[in-house]
Design an enzyme around this catalytic site. Structure first.
Site, short mmCIF file in Angstrom:
data_model
loop_
_atom_site.label_atom_id
_atom_site.label_comp_id
_atom_site.label_asym_id
_atom_site.label_seq_id
_atom_site.Cartn_x
_atom_site.Cartn_y
_atom_site.Cartn_z
N ASN A 112 -6.66 -4.53 4.10
CA ASN A 112 -6.09 -3.33 3.46
C ASN A 112 -5.08 -3.80 2.41
O ASN A 112 -3.99 -4.23 2.76
CB ASN A 112 -5.39 -2.48 4.54
N LYS A 139 -3.52 -2.05 0.28
CA LYS A 139 -2.50 -1.04 -0.05
C LYS A 139 -2.40 -0.93 -1.58
O LYS A 139 -3.42 -1.07 -2.25
CB LYS A 139 -1.16 -1.40 0.59
N HIS A 188 -3.88 6.09 7.99
CA HIS A 188 -2.93 4.97 8.05
C HIS A 188 -1.52 5.55 8.23
O HIS A 188 -1.19 6.58 7.66
CB HIS A 188 -3.01 4.13 6.77
N GLU A 217 1.20 4.82 6.98
CA GLU A 217 1.95 5.04 5.73
C GLU A 217 1.58 6.39 5.12
O GLU A 217 2.42 7.06 4.53
CB GLU A 217 1.67 3.88 4.76
N GLU A 240 -2.63 0.35 15.29
CA GLU A 240 -1.60 -0.30 14.48
C GLU A 240 -0.22 0.23 14.86
O GLU A 240 0.20 1.30 14.37
CB GLU A 240 -1.84 -0.01 12.99
N GLY A 255 3.79 -4.99 8.58
CA GLY A 255 4.58 -5.61 7.53
C GLY A 255 5.91 -6.18 8.00
O GLY A 255 6.77 -6.51 7.17
N SER A 280 0.81 -7.12 11.20
CA SER A 280 1.29 -8.51 11.13
C SER A 280 0.29 -9.53 11.70
O SER A 280 0.70 -10.53 12.28
CB SER A 280 2.66 -8.65 11.81
P1 PGA Z 1 0.27 -5.94 7.73
O1 PGA Z 1 -0.33 -4.46 7.48
O2 PGA Z 1 -0.90 -6.82 8.15
O3 PGA Z 1 0.83 -6.34 6.41
O4 PGA Z 1 1.28 -5.82 8.81
C1 PGA Z 1 -1.35 -3.94 8.29
C2 PGA Z 1 -1.73 -2.55 7.83
O5 PGA Z 1 -0.85 -1.80 7.38
O6 PGA Z 1 -2.90 -2.17 7.91
#
Ligand code: PGA
Length: 248
Positions: A9, A11, A93, A95, A163, A169, A208
């Site tokens: 992903n 983003k 997601h 976010e 997640e 992140g 992560s």
């Molecule tokens: P990350 O993000 O691997 O940077 O923690 C995962 C995600 O948001 O799908």
């Protein structure tokens, strides 16, 4: 049979030049023993699809609208993404749930629109740190699953990604026991909802995931792959994760 998937992903990151990493992935993983998908920002979907035409890497999007077309300025539909050559779309997601107040019902409608357009939705769910600390992680996640996933889903039409919001992140991940507990509960609920088909639905862990922790995470029962953010942006970071999944 359940398929393994390493999904990236990006983003809101990446330029045309970033697509070079797709060539490296295609060269390294002609026959990876797992599915590989990269979900770049919308402007890169078509060139990414063209670049991956002959390889094992599939392309996905990061969101879609519930409608096929119409007066929705700035949005893109699942049908349009499919026309561009996408095979997957991430929906729900955290976010987007946070920034655009997307509800479980919104996510379910997006996932259903994706399935109708022959895209596989990657439905995301996960608890906040406050919910985890209050001992509410499992009920929160199970409720999200129940209300975010379309009826009639099968292993061929749905991927679910757990997640934890606090792991995205941050460099922090749950303990292996916590991931195992959540994935076992999700598998149980998928079987209850979809019968035998629930056994075939790919369940990803995300948050992560890096080269250094991927093998341990993939050794957990009912973890069928990963949704990877930061570590999916370059072939150097993503390839060891794909290799770990393929070896799991
Ligand atoms: P990350 O993000 O691997 O940077 O923690 C995962 C995600 O948001 O799908």
């Amino acid at each position: 049979m359940r398929r393994k998937l390493a999904a990236g992903n990006w983003k809101m990151n990446g330029k045309l030049a970033s697509l070079e990493m797709l060539d490296s992935l295609s060269q390294s993983f002609g026959d990876a023993g797992c599915d590989i998908a990269i979900c770049p920002p919308a402007h890169l979907i078509l060139p990414a699809v063209e670049r991956c035409a002959s390889g094992a890497v599939r392309i996905g999007a990061q969101d879609c609208h519930t409608a096929e077309k119409g007066a929705f300025t700035g949005d893109i539909s699942a049908v349009m993404l499919r026309e561009a050559g996408a095979d997957y779309v991430i929906v729900g997601h955290s976010e987007r749930r946070a920034a655009y107040t997307e509800t479980d019902a919104d996510v379910m409608h997006k996932a259903a629109a994706a399935q109708t357009a022959n895209l596989i939705p990657i439905v995301c769910l996960g608890e906040s740190l406050a919910e985890r600390e209050a001992g509410q992680a499992l009920p929160v996640i199970r409720s999200q699953l129940k209300h975010s996933v379309p009826a009639g889903s099968t292993g061929a039409t749905l991927v679910v990604a757990y997640e934890p919001i606090w792991a995205i992140g941050t460099g922090k991940i749950p303990t292996m026991a916590q991931i195992a507990e959540v994935h076992a509960a999700l598998r149980q609920d998928l079987k209850t909802a979809f019968g035998a088909a629930g056994q075939d639905i790919t369940l990803l862990y995300g948050g992560s995931v890096k080269a250094g922790n991927a093998a341990d995470i993939f050794a957990i029962s009912d973890v069928d792959g990963a949704l990877v953010g930061g570590a999916s942006l370059t072939a150097e970071d993503f390839s060891p994760i794909v290799a770990a999944l393929s070896a799991a």
